[in-house]
Design a protein around this motif. Structure first.
Motif, PDB file in Angstrom:
ATOM      1  N   ARG A 116       0.835  -1.193   0.000  1.00 11.57           N
ATOM      2  CA  ARG A 116       0.000   0.000   0.000  1.00 11.57           C
ATOM      3  C   ARG A 116       0.874   1.250   0.000  1.00 11.57           C
ATOM      4  N   THR A 133      -8.206  -0.164  -4.159  1.00  7.58           N
ATOM      5  CA  THR A 133      -8.316  -1.337  -3.293  1.00  7.58           C
ATOM      6  C   THR A 133      -8.144  -2.575  -4.153  1.00  7.58           C
ATOM      7  N   ASP A 151     -13.834   1.739  -7.691  1.00  4.14           N
ATOM      8  CA  ASP A 151     -12.404   1.476  -7.555  1.00  4.14           C
ATOM      9  C   ASP A 151     -11.667   2.198  -8.676  1.00  4.14           C
ATOM     10  N   SER A 201      -3.106   0.607  -3.793  1.00  2.70           N
ATOM     11  CA  SER A 201      -2.547  -0.701  -3.442  1.00  2.70           C
ATOM     12  C   SER A 201      -1.902  -1.300  -4.679  1.00  2.70           C
TER      13      SER A 201
END
Length: 745
Positions: A402, A441, A474, A570
């Motif tokens: 991350r 994510t 996302d 990420s």
């Protein structure tokens, strides 16, 4: 205890109403767990977890700093000077336990905070064990009508003496009702019927693991009982063999209680020796469980055998030795001196009266073993079902990490685009990396946020948060799908044409198509979900699990991170070899671009996937181990009983061939006796299993507690094992010679 109480999540205005008007609490605090900060100004940049809380947080928990002071009321206000308390762990790791730390400044997300205290060693933040920092919540009470966004917080309170949780719940609901009605229409609609829930802090944070621990405790108890039954059967056989000895001792003046003390001493010694051996094995097993057990069990990583466990083990061992040593004592009390001496050295029926109690004990033993075996089978089937769920991506050889850009230096979209563009280009060029992608994510990482979706050309939808027209969002790089090997179902994936100055596009998942376009092709339709722009659907990706391995797949839209930059991404790097071997190189590349940007959460996607089923795997493995041990002990028990029975009937068995019986008749006779015990044990075990396996309902996935296949398999395995245990004594019985048998006369 009930004095420290956890209350449900509530809206911030309701918390202020409770704090002002609730008379059930001596102290009350609100907090937001799991906030993340980038720590700079104290060596290498690091992403740490902190807790934002009101100034009454430590006071409510009954905790005080080891050095320094608590947060003051004046510091828990908007625009107040920033202060922080460090955890003991962070203080020692990053500041070498410097006693002069008070008053020193640190930078959190680019903002200067003054350290005013250090928390005590061993203190853990409720609901956030990884947290290493405490900062003020710094919010003010406002009229609901003036609030643009309502914040939700967690509540902990300390009940006043004599106040019950039920009374506190009633008062909280009375105070909350008027606020629910004054919230915005959408939120008020969601809160209709909402009620406060008051529970002890202990129950709130360990209640979810209590069923599993109770299950394992029950399994341990069953195994202990089975072991004790085995010892009892051996003690009965030994008492029968010592019948003449006990009779002679009685004839020489030994009273019943003198004989009882002798036998109890022997059985107690056996129990204590077994307990000592168990403690020795337990030290090794606890270390094994501590290493491989799931992190979801609180404090598992520091579990060890302490004085209380040792004393408890000694007490249980001594108690077991005494209780299950009573059987031979009762048998000894029934010994008749005349009958015993009349039998002389003949074996005959000397021990036959011990066989029936042994058979009863072995039947109970088999029943308990079957219950454990069925429970283990149910958990095993559930686990197989769980890990067989298609996840929609390939987790093998994926390194994840991350990245969080400090808001103070990466405030503009152009700065975020430039950083991640340079980073992804350099990561893709790393030796051993085949594809480098990134997303706000990753699968199984939870959702970042949801958006209300409006399809162009359709009537406006209800804007209530969480309604059926919402979808998870996302932001991803074009290589995201290739790195995770998410299948393309229709259209195309995002590519370089979906740049910042390109057409507004979006890729949806299959669940989105089923929800919004059940009977038509979604490609080419335009939707509004993030910002005012209408975005054209250019592709449909396969469904992936976002919030859990068994969670329902929600509608999801993917937007190019070039068009909608996000400061926290990420990474997903597909590698040719061991993914973790590239972790140092990833850290070096990020540091070379900006040393103040931390890299955290570095692990393989396989590890993330395994953590999703860690608790289920742990429960299954332990119960399977206990069931296997119970089966082994039961097999030993029935073998011992049948071998003892054959020994007692040596004379009879030897005469049968002399009278014309063939070995097959003898074999069937012995096996039939063992089969009767096994059948009775199976019947009792099935009845107990149907009653007890219902307790496993919450731990099973797509498997019923009364699953017939598991019950049938457990029955066949146990019955087969019991017959196999009877085979050896039965086979031995067929070898008895009539000449040998007649020597007993």
């Amino acid at each position: 205890d009930w004095s420290v109480t956890g209350v449900q999540t509530c809206a911030l205005p309701i918390y202020f109403a409770w704090r002002k008007h609730c008379t059930s609490f001596a102290e009350i605090t609100a907090y937001s767990p799991g906030s993340e900060y980038t720590l700079t100004g104290a060596g290498e940049a690091e992403r740490i977890v902190g807790v934002r809380a009101t100034y009454t947080y430590l006071r409510t928990l009954g905790v005080s700093p080891q050095i320094g002071r608590d947060i003051s009321a004046d510091e828990d206000r908007p625009a107040a000077p920033h202060v922080a308390l460090l955890s003991d762990r962070l203080w020692r790791r990053r500041f070498s336990a410097d006693p002069e730390i008070l008053g020193r400044g640190i930078a959190l997300d680019g903002k200067l905070y003054t350290i005013v205290g250090v928390l005590r060693r061993g203190f853990e933040f409720p609901e956030s064990r990884k947290a290493e920092l405490l900062v003020p919540l710094a919010v003010a009470d406002q009229e609901v009508s003036t609030i643009r966004a309502i914040m939700f917080v967690q509540i902990i309170a300390r009940l006043k003496p004599g106040i019950t949780p039920e009374a506190a719940t009633v008062e909280l609901d009375t105070l909350s009702g008027p606020f629910h009605a004054s919230f915005p229409a959408g939120l008020a609609k969601m809160l209709v019927g909402a009620q406060a829930e008051v529970m002890s802090l202990h129950d709130r944070f360990v209640g979810n693991v209590r069923p599993a621990l109770l299950l394992l405790l029950g399994a341990v108890g069953f195994v202990l009982l089975i072991a004790c039954v085995n010892v009892a059967t051996l003690q009965l056989a030994r008492a029968a063999a010592r019948e003449k000895e006990i009779a002679i001792r009685g004839a020489m003046g030994a009273g019943r209680w003198r004989l009882a003390r002798q036998l109890l001493t022997e059985s107690s010694l056996v129990g204590l020796l077994g307990g000592a051996a168990g403690l020795a094995v337990g030290v090794w097993l606890v270390a094994l469980v501590r290493r491989f057990g799931p992190r979801a069990i609180p404090h598992l990583d520091v579990t060890q055998l302490d004085g209380r466990v040792v004393l408890f083990t000694i007490a249980v061992s001594l108690f077991s030795g005494i209780i299950f040593g009573l059987a031979p004592i009762f048998s000894a009390f029934r010994v008749s001196l005349n009958d015993s001496l009349k039998r002389g050295g003949a074996q005959g029926t000397a021990g036959k009266k011990a066989v029936r109690p042994q058979q009863v004990l072995v039947t109970i033993e088999l029943a308990m073993a079957l219950v454990l075996f069925i429970g283990a089978g149910l958990l095993a089937r559930s686990f197989v079902r769980l890990i067989s769920i298609p996840q929609g991506f390939d987790s093998h050889n994926i390194l994840t990490a991350r990245i969080s850009l400090p808001a103070s230096t990466y405030l503009k979209d152009e700065q975020q685009r430039a950083f991640f563009s340079q980073l992804m280009e350099r990561l893709a060029a790393l030796p051993g990396v085949t594809t480098a992608g990134a997303g706000a994510t990753l699968p199984l990482g939870g959702k970042i946020f949801s958006a209300i979706v409006q399809v162009e050309g359709r009537p406006p939808v209800d804007k209530t948060p969480g309604n059926q027209w919402s979808a998870d969002v996302d932001m991803v790089t074009p290589e995201y799908f290739a790195a995770l090997r998410i299948p393309l179902k229709a259209g195309r994936f995002l590519d370089q044409s979906d740049a910042a100055n390109g057409p507004e596009t979006v890729v949806i998942n299959e669940a989105f198509g089923r929800q919004f376009f059940p009977n038509e092709n979604p490609l080419g339709h335009r939707i509004q979900g993030v910002g005012p722009a209408m975005r054209t659907i250019v592709g449909v990706a396969g469904d992936t699990r976002q919030t859990g391995i068994a969670a329902r797949t929600a509608p999801e839209i993917y937007i190019s991170s070039e068009q909608s930059p996000y400061s926290q991404m990420s990474l997903a790097l597909r590698t040719e070899g061991d993914p973790m071997s590239l972790a140092p190189a990833v850290r070096e590349i990020v540091a070379s671009i900006d040393k103040n940007v931390p890299v955290y959460g570095v692990e393989t996607l396989d590890t993330t996937l395994a953590s999703q089923v860690a608790s289920q795997r742990f429960n299954m493995a332990l119960l399977v181990g206990f069931a296997a041990l119970a089966l082994l002990l039961s097999v030993i028990g029935i073998y011992g009983v049948m071998a003892y029975a054959v020994g007692q009937r040596t004379h009879e068995i030897g005469i049968r061939p002399a009278l014309g019986a063939v070995p097959g008749n003898v074999l069937r006779m012995i096996l039939l006796q063992g089969a009767k015990l096994a059948v009775l044990g199976v019947v009792l075990g099935l009845a107990a299993g149907i009653a007890l396996t219902r307790l496993l309902g919450t731990m099973l996935f797509e498997v019923k507690p009364t699953d017939p296949l598991t019950f049938a398999a457990g029955t066949l395995i146990l019955f087969g094992a019991a017959l196999a245990a009877c085979w050896i004594p039965a086979r031995r019985a067929t070898k008895v010679s009539p000449l040998v048998a007649l020597r007993y006369e």
